[in-house]
Each structure stands twice: as C-alpha cells, then as structure tokens.
Design an enzyme around this catalytic site. Structure first.
Site, short mmCIF file in Angstrom:
data_model
loop_
_atom_site.label_atom_id
_atom_site.label_comp_id
_atom_site.label_asym_id
_atom_site.label_seq_id
_atom_site.Cartn_x
_atom_site.Cartn_y
_atom_site.Cartn_z
N ASP A 8 0.87 -1.17 0.00
CA ASP A 8 0.00 0.00 0.00
C ASP A 8 0.91 1.23 0.00
OD1 ASP A 8 -2.44 1.57 0.46
OD2 ASP A 8 -1.61 1.88 2.47
N ASP A 10 -0.36 5.06 0.77
CA ASP A 10 -0.69 6.13 1.71
C ASP A 10 -0.63 5.66 3.16
OD1 ASP A 10 -1.05 8.14 -0.15
OD2 ASP A 10 -3.11 7.54 -0.56
N ASP A 179 -1.30 -0.34 5.87
CA ASP A 179 -1.80 0.18 7.15
C ASP A 179 -3.30 0.00 7.32
OD1 ASP A 179 -2.25 2.31 5.12
OD2 ASP A 179 -3.07 3.39 6.85
#
Length: 226
Positions: A8, A10, A179
């Site tokens: 991922d 961001d 996250d």
C-alpha cells in the site's frame, strides 16, 4: 519465503496525512470557512463514510466530486464540489513526504531481489506524481491503482487483476503490506494472502481481520522479510 511484495502507499510508505492537512487547510480557509476545527472534524466523518462506500464498490469519482459540496452545505455555503476537489487534489499531488525509513527498507528489499509492487486505492495521476517526486518510484516493478483496475481493495477483483498481470506470481509467495485493516488486511485475508499490518500509530485492532504479522516501524519489516 516470499517473492512478490504488494505495498500500500498512503500512510504505509508515503505520509498522506501531511499533504491532507495542508490541502484541507488551504481549501477550507480559502473558501471562507472560519471554524476550521469543526469543518475538519466533519470532513473526516464524511470522508470516512465515502471510502467505506468506495471499498464496497461505489462510484469513487461521483463521491469524491461531492464531498466538499456536502461539507460546505453543512456550513451554509453552496460550492462547486468538482472545482474544490481539483484544488484539493493539487495539494495532494504535490505532497512528497515519506514515512520515516521508507527509502531504506525499499532499497534493502530491492537488494534482496524481491518483486516490489504498489497496490493502492489512490488516484492514478496523484500516486504516480508522488512516487516520482518522492524518489520512491525507482523501487517499484509496477504500480496498480484502483482507478485503473476498476475495483478497490478489499475486493478480490483488485488482487486478481495484479495476479493476472504478474508472471509467475503465487499466493503462497506473496504478501500484502499496508496500514489499512479494512482494505489491505481484509482484502489480503479474503484472497488467501499473508499480510503485514503497518501499524505506525500503535492502534488497537478492533476488527475481525487478522494480520499474519504486525510492525510498528518500517525497519521491522526486515526481520520478517530477510
């Protein structure tokens, strides 16, 4: 053990919140919002619901173009939602802040001959610009965005698209690193992949989605992936 790593972006490698804060401050104050604290609080509520709908398959473009119109309406103002979205997007596009140790861990993983992929629910142009200007783009073999794929994490179609385009990719030798519990971890779990939760803020997991591993700083990935 692993061969393919799906990262991922961001708040895993790129510090999205830094650009988000600047962009929101500029858009809100620039268009007459005086009670910034209240507006930011309401924005995050609206935005959380927006991304929940996107993760469930809703039309992301329509929702993104409407979020500022909805927010400003709550403060008694009528605005062109698309225009404000583009203004906000400009600030996001020019946010090149990185999570600490992002360069170091990616460089080490490249040296270990991993195939490194980005799998993001972000907008294609925004993510490509940020990867390029942050200097992280050089570490990736390919970048996959939900905008291009037509499905967002945690949808199985998002992950299937990546597997369809990566030669020799095997579930047992692939790990998702991110996250987002309801996007990255849920999506990987449902698709049968190992998953590493990058929990930089030491948050409690109050979901039913179980990471294979959990790290609190990027350097901890090295012990898992060495």
């Amino acid at each position: 053990m692993y061969k393919h790593l799906i990262f991922d972006l961001d708040d895993t490698l790129l510090d999205f919140k830094a650009g988000e804060k600047l962009g929101l401050d500029m858009v809100l104050t620039g268009h007459g919002i005086s009670d910034l604290a209240s507006a930011l609080e309401r924005y995050h509520v609206i935005n959380h619901e927006l991304w929940r709908q996107v993760e469930q398959g809703a039309d992301r473009t329509k929702l993104l173009d409407g979020r500022f119109a909805k927010l400003f309406a709550e403060f008694g103002q009528a605005v062109d939602g698309h225009t404000l979205e583009m203004e906000y997007r400009h600030y996001l596009d020019t946010n090149y802040a990185k999570v600490p140790e992002a360069d170091t861990i990616l460089r080490a993983l490249v040296d270990q001959n991993y195939t490194i992929l980005a799998g993001t629910n972000g907008v294609k142009a925004t993510q490509e610009a940020r990867l390029s200007h942050s200097g992280l783009g050089i570490y990736f073999d390919a970048v996959y965005t939900s905008e291009e794929i037509g499905h967002s994490k945690p949808a199985a179609e998002f992950f299937q698209h990546i597997f369809d385009h990566e030669r020799g990719m095997q579930s047992s030798k692939t790990v998702m690193i991110g996250d987002g519990l309801t996007a990255d971890i849920q999506g990987a779990q449902n698709f049968g992949l190992d998953r590493i939760w990058v929990n930089l803020r030491n948050e409690a997991n109050q979901t039913e989605f179980i990471p294979t591993h959990e790290v609190h700083q990027l350097r901890d990935l090295q012990a898992i992936l060495a």
